[in-house]
Design an enzyme around this catalytic site. Sequence first.
Site, PDB file in Angstrom:
ATOM      1  N   GLY A 190      54.964 105.906  19.855  1.00  0.00           N
ATOM      2  CA  GLY A 190      55.227 106.898  20.911  1.00  0.00           C
ATOM      3  C   GLY A 190      55.701 106.192  22.160  1.00  0.00           C
ATOM      4  N   GLY A 192      55.073 104.375  24.776  1.00  0.00           N
ATOM      5  CA  GLY A 192      53.922 103.598  25.220  1.00  0.00           C
ATOM      6  C   GLY A 192      54.071 103.124  26.652  1.00  0.00           C
ATOM      7  CE  LYS A 212      61.572  99.460  27.588  1.00  0.00           C
ATOM      8  NZ  LYS A 212      62.604  99.124  26.619  1.00  0.00           N
ATOM      9  CG  ASP A 262      50.975  95.656  30.175  1.00  0.00           C
ATOM     10  OD1 ASP A 262      51.891  96.233  29.523  1.00  0.00           O
ATOM     11  OD2 ASP A 262      51.094  94.503  30.631  1.00  0.00           O
ATOM     12  N   GLY A 263      51.497  99.125  29.236  1.00  0.00           N
ATOM     13  CA  GLY A 263      52.451 100.151  29.679  1.00  0.00           C
ATOM     14  C   GLY A 263      53.462  99.649  30.694  1.00  0.00           C
ATOM     15  NE  ARG A 295      62.306 106.581  21.362  1.00  0.00           N
ATOM     16  CZ  ARG A 295      62.480 105.375  21.903  1.00  0.00           C
ATOM     17  NH1 ARG A 295      62.513 104.315  21.126  1.00  0.00           N
ATOM     18  NH2 ARG A 295      62.602 105.232  23.200  1.00  0.00           N
ATOM     19  CG  ASP A 319      59.885 102.107  16.625  1.00  0.00           C
ATOM     20  OD1 ASP A 319      60.057 101.462  15.571  1.00  0.00           O
ATOM     21  OD2 ASP A 319      59.515 101.578  17.681  1.00  0.00           O
TER      22      ASP A 319
HETATM   23  P1  AMP Z   1      59.370  98.157  21.000  1.00  0.00           P
HETATM   24  O1  AMP Z   1      59.210  97.060  19.995  1.00  0.00           O
HETATM   25  O2  AMP Z   1      59.603  97.680  22.399  1.00  0.00           O
HETATM   26  O3  AMP Z   1      60.369  99.170  20.582  1.00  0.00           O
HETATM   27  O4  AMP Z   1      57.962  98.896  21.089  1.00  0.00           O
HETATM   28  C1  AMP Z   1      57.306  99.475  19.979  1.00  0.00           C
HETATM   29  C2  AMP Z   1      56.200 100.398  20.452  1.00  0.00           C
HETATM   30  O5  AMP Z   1      55.273  99.704  21.277  1.00  0.00           O
HETATM   31  C3  AMP Z   1      56.695 101.572  21.278  1.00  0.00           C
HETATM   32  O6  AMP Z   1      55.937 102.691  20.942  1.00  0.00           O
HETATM   33  C4  AMP Z   1      56.442 101.127  22.704  1.00  0.00           C
HETATM   34  O7  AMP Z   1      56.255 102.202  23.563  1.00  0.00           O
HETATM   35  C5  AMP Z   1      55.185 100.306  22.565  1.00  0.00           C
HETATM   36  N1  AMP Z   1      55.093  99.242  23.572  1.00  0.00           N
HETATM   37  C6  AMP Z   1      55.813  98.106  23.655  1.00  0.00           C
HETATM   38  N2  AMP Z   1      55.441  97.369  24.713  1.00  0.00           N
HETATM   39  C7  AMP Z   1      54.465  98.067  25.340  1.00  0.00           C
HETATM   40  C8  AMP Z   1      53.652  97.851  26.500  1.00  0.00           C
HETATM   41  N3  AMP Z   1      53.776  96.752  27.259  1.00  0.00           N
HETATM   42  N4  AMP Z   1      52.757  98.789  26.816  1.00  0.00           N
HETATM   43  C9  AMP Z   1      52.596  99.894  26.074  1.00  0.00           C
HETATM   44  N5  AMP Z   1      53.308 100.156  24.976  1.00  0.00           N
HETATM   45  C10 AMP Z   1      54.226  99.256  24.602  1.00  0.00           C
HETATM   46 MG    MG Z   2      61.041 100.807  21.069  1.00  0.00          MG
END
Ligand code: AMP
Ligand code: MG
Length: 496
Positions: free
Chosen positions: A94, A96, A116, A128-129, A186, A255
């Site tokens: 989701g 994140g 973002k 940590d978002g 997505r 995703d």
């Molecule tokens: P990504 O590999 O960047 O596409 O991320 C995969 C999933 O991890 C997605 O659902 C992102 O929202 C979540 N995500 C990646 N980095 C973070 C972060 N620092 N804090 C929270 N969620 C994250």
């Molecule tokens: Mg992603």
Amino acid sequence: MRSNRGLHPAPQWVNRWARLGPSFYTPWQATPLPEATWVAWSNALATDLGWPSDWHEQPGMIDILAGNQPWPGSEPLASVYSGHQFGVWAGQLGDGRALWLGEISSPMGPQEIQLKGAGPTPYSRRADGRAVLRSSIREFLCSEAMHGLGIPTTRALALVASPQPVWRETAETAAVVTRVAPSFMRFGHFEHFASIDDLEALTRLLEFSRTELGLGQCPAAHPGLALLLEVTQRTAELMARWQAVGFCHGVMNTDNMSLLGLTLDYGPFQFMDAYDPGHICNHTDTQGRYAFARQPRVAHWNLHALGQALMALVDDADAILAVLQTFPDTFEQAWLTHIRGKLGLTLAEPDDLAQCQELFRWMAEEACDHTIFWRRLSHAVALWQGGLPSEQAFSPVSDLALQGPRMAAWLTWLRQRLNAEGRVDAGQRMLRINPKFVLRNHLAEQAIRASQSGSHAMVRDLLAVLQSPYDEHPDHEDWAGFPPDWAQHIEISCSS
Ligand code: AMP
Ligand code: MG
């Protein structure tokens, strides 16, 4: 009376995703970001949105884009999706750290706006978002660079930074990118509702894609098949464009695949320096699943995951497979069309595919710099068509190869093809198709280092150059040169 928050004149909010209902998201708020300052912003995108030229100086704009103030009219939320990561089902994911602010009307049609790095959401999975300045600069610049190249992509409007520490491998600092796209949907959104057997939600998503996003309008036995066909075609076209420009995405998880066929979620991406089909740009991708030459096949695999999710509605595996089987041909045709364009050719000939494959074989053997080869070839054709003897015109191209005879034979084929077409503007066209500037890793790295020490000038200058990458920009000749030796040692991972 003019409120001191938000853009003036205020955008018209439509927020269609928010109307889908609670199964699709959690209403959420950004976590405030202390001491936010501007790093860069895209006036080109603001103009496309129909915004006034003083938009970024308006009171409160930085607070809104840092997540410190709500934007009147927005309905912030985090959407839920799932996906396959590195070929393995990852379950629920989701937004994140990407907060969906809402959707506004614009001359380009409705556009969704996301922050973002705006803090944790219910989908952050204990992370940590946040996003660090380093990766946010890369996403901001590459989004606008891809748009400048004419490649479908999510856009970036603004980049704000804060001294707030964010821990990755070392201590870094936080930043927020404002992203804009007609839709951030997505493949993983469909996979999510199929995986929890929520057929009602899946049906709504399909309806939304068709009626609101205008996807899958062609006649078909089932609307799901029409959608899959259009997404397959758009994805094939996107892959052809990535391969033609030498772009590696690095994390082609389902995703991160856009339903609209946009380049989405910039992480460990790279524009190739020396051409190498086996190039892996993501340091975390130890198996090379997302190596450059694999991208089209991975996209096809990801489309199967989307097809699998749609099976719950379509219930006709043969029909789904028949749609998916259109991918290889659609991709190859699109790829050939783009390579022909890069070669200045306008007509199709039977041996084009073999000759293009031969070109990439020797480019790989020679480890030719991808961007420099195409740009030099464009200039050479322009000079040769302008009357310069071919040996002289093409010598900067020949300089790139050690195996002279093999390249010479191929160049002879190209000149014969160009002669046969009789178009004298091929070189000029090539100069508008083969960019002089791409966001190479070492350029991003230099801009990041400068910004980390407080100077954002290089980010802003790079933005301006990358927004018109086919222009000469004589003041920035060094950004069009070969990468320095240290560029080979830059390691970019999923950590962002
Ligand atoms: P990504 O590999 O960047 O596409 O991320 C995969 C999933 O991890 C997605 O659902 C992102 O929202 C979540 N995500 C990646 N980095 C973070 C972060 N620092 N804090 C929270 N969620 C994250
Ligand atoms: Mg992603």
